[in-house]
Motif scaffolding. Structure first.
Motif, PDB file in Angstrom:
ATOM      1  N   GLN A 275       0.827  -1.199   0.000  1.00  9.81           N
ATOM      2  CA  GLN A 275       0.000   0.000   0.000  1.00  9.81           C
ATOM      3  C   GLN A 275       0.868   1.259   0.000  1.00  9.81           C
ATOM      4  O   GLN A 275       0.597   2.216  -0.734  1.00  9.81           O
ATOM      5  N   CYS A 276       1.915   1.259   0.818  1.00  8.95           N
ATOM      6  CA  CYS A 276       2.797   2.434   0.885  1.00  8.95           C
ATOM      7  C   CYS A 276       3.433   2.744  -0.462  1.00  8.95           C
ATOM      8  O   CYS A 276       3.667   3.911  -0.800  1.00  8.95           O
ATOM      9  N   ALA A 277       3.691   1.704  -1.242  1.00 11.96           N
ATOM     10  CA  ALA A 277       4.329   1.894  -2.545  1.00 11.96           C
ATOM     11  C   ALA A 277       3.428   2.647  -3.511  1.00 11.96           C
ATOM     12  O   ALA A 277       3.901   3.165  -4.532  1.00 11.96           O
ATOM     13  N   ARG A 278       2.158   2.749  -3.210  1.00  9.16           N
ATOM     14  CA  ARG A 278       1.227   3.484  -4.077  1.00  9.16           C
ATOM     15  C   ARG A 278       1.385   4.989  -3.941  1.00  9.16           C
ATOM     16  O   ARG A 278       0.936   5.745  -4.812  1.00  9.16           O
ATOM     17  N   ILE A 279       1.993   5.454  -2.870  1.00  9.30           N
ATOM     18  CA  ILE A 279       2.118   6.889  -2.649  1.00  9.30           C
ATOM     19  C   ILE A 279       3.181   7.461  -3.576  1.00  9.30           C
ATOM     20  O   ILE A 279       4.305   6.960  -3.623  1.00  9.30           O
ATOM     21  N   GLU A 280       2.834   8.515  -4.300  1.00 13.88           N
ATOM     22  CA  GLU A 280       3.852   9.244  -5.051  1.00 13.88           C
ATOM     23  C   GLU A 280       4.436  10.293  -4.109  1.00 13.88           C
ATOM     24  O   GLU A 280       3.774  11.269  -3.744  1.00 13.88           O
ATOM     25  N   GLY A 281       5.677  10.040  -3.691  1.00 15.04           N
ATOM     26  CA  GLY A 281       6.335  10.949  -2.769  1.00 15.04           C
ATOM     27  C   GLY A 281       7.816  11.031  -3.103  1.00 15.04           C
ATOM     28  O   GLY A 281       8.465   9.984  -3.177  1.00 15.04           O
ATOM     29  N   PRO A 282       8.337  12.211  -3.283  1.00 16.97           N
ATOM     30  CA  PRO A 282       7.626  13.491  -3.294  1.00 16.97           C
ATOM     31  C   PRO A 282       6.579  13.561  -4.414  1.00 16.97           C
ATOM     32  O   PRO A 282       6.760  12.971  -5.478  1.00 16.97           O
ATOM     33  N   ALA A 283       5.511  14.292  -4.131  1.00 18.89           N
ATOM     34  CA  ALA A 283       4.398  14.365  -5.073  1.00 18.89           C
ATOM     35  C   ALA A 283       4.781  15.079  -6.355  1.00 18.89           C
ATOM     36  O   ALA A 283       5.556  16.036  -6.345  1.00 18.89           O
TER      37      ALA A 283
END
Length: 312
Positions: A275-283
């Motif tokens: 799930q964490c891998a879905r975050i685009e960070g930095p956006a």
């Protein structure tokens, strides 16, 4: 059966504004090679010459307008193919090297019935998609009855939506860009001094705690959630709730270092590595953004990229 899917927001808005006036509608029903607009794209033409939308990015619109006027004068629907421009030919073409096929119909019972615009808007307001099937030989359109049909099927999806968490300066620019792209925007921040209509005119405001706001937002595959507050107490609950949804785009503002710390906190809170891998960070997409408007532009680019995945 050929299927299309495009952004129809401006066309549907114009159809409501022009209700009762004679209109013609042009639709990209097939493309080959490098085409400037996706299958399903519309151009709506008013009898007084006004028009909204584009079927080619400007290459063939003049010819489409002429054919629309003929259809409005009583000519039958016409299916026209536009190919590579030929300087030696007295014709229109596409300098991009592709081919498109465009259907021009009257907005009437003999073509694209006017009631379909209302049906489409009603479905979209309820968060549902609606499909219209068109017989390319007769130029007659109707609601698709069942899962199958013959002819060209255009899918009208619900509006794309964006939930911004954090009423900061970047949020103002991001909301404006998103609205210009037909994205419905909600801004969430539990801090009342930050979340004011004066700072964010014309944007839907939500002062609930972010995880409650995300759940109420009910993200789907046409939704994006972006956290901007830089406050873990606000951003982390929103991200955890967003990652439990099918949202198309989840992003968080911050440096690479702060994002690593964010991932560690979310992992400790029980959010899986997948799930964490879905975050685009930095956006956002990399454009060397510095100012708030530039950062907002990069985030909007990341959002649109996610929305359009696989559509072109």
């Amino acid at each position: 059966m050929t299927m299309g899917s495009a952004n129809h927001d401006r066309i549907l808005a114009a159809a409501i504004d022009w209700a009762g006036a004679p209109m013609a509608i042009a639709t990209v029903v097939e493309t080959w090679k490098s085409a400037p607009c996706p299958v399903g794209t519309h151009m709506l033409v008013h009898a007084d010459g006004r028009f909204v939308g584009s079927v080619s990015g400007g290459c063939v619109e003049g010819d489409v307008l002429e054919r629309a006027q003929l259809v409005l004068a009583g000519a039958p629907p016409v299916l026209r193919r536009y190919g590579v421009a030929d300087d030696a030919a007295w014709d229109v073409g596409l300098p991009c090297g592709g081919d498109i096929q465009v259907l021009v119909q009257p907005v009437s019972a003999d073509g694209f019935p006017a009631h379909l615009f209302g049906d489409i808007n009603k479905a979209r307001s309820a968060g549902a998609a609606l499909s219209v099937v068109t017989d390319l030989e007769s130029g007659q359109s109707a609601l698709l009855d069942g899962d199958t049909g013959t002819g060209f099927v255009n899918i009208y999806h619900p509006p794309r939506r964006l939930l911004i968490v954090g009423a900061v300066e970047i949020a103002s620019a991001l909301a404006a860009i998103a609205v210009s792209q037909g994205v419905d925007v909600t801004l969430c921040d539990p801090r009342g001094r930050f979340l004011t209509a004066e700072r964010f005119p014309g944007v839907r405001l939500d002062d609930r705690w972010p995880d409650d706001a995300v759940k109420a937002f009910a993200p789907d595959s046409r939704s994006a959630i972006v956290t901007l507050s830089h406050d873990p107490k606000i951003d982390d609950p929103a991200l955890a709730a967003a990652l439990a949804s099918p949202a198309a785009y989840v992003a968080a503002l911050g440096s690479v270092r702060s994002h690593q710390a964010r991932l560690a906190r979310l992992s400790a809170a029980g959010v899986s590595a997948e799930q964490c891998a879905r975050i685009e960070g930095p956006a956002g997409v990399a454009i060397n953004a510095i100012s708030a408007p530039e950062i907002a532009l990069s985030i909007a680019g990341g959002m649109i990229r996610a929305f359009n995945q696989g559509l072109r």
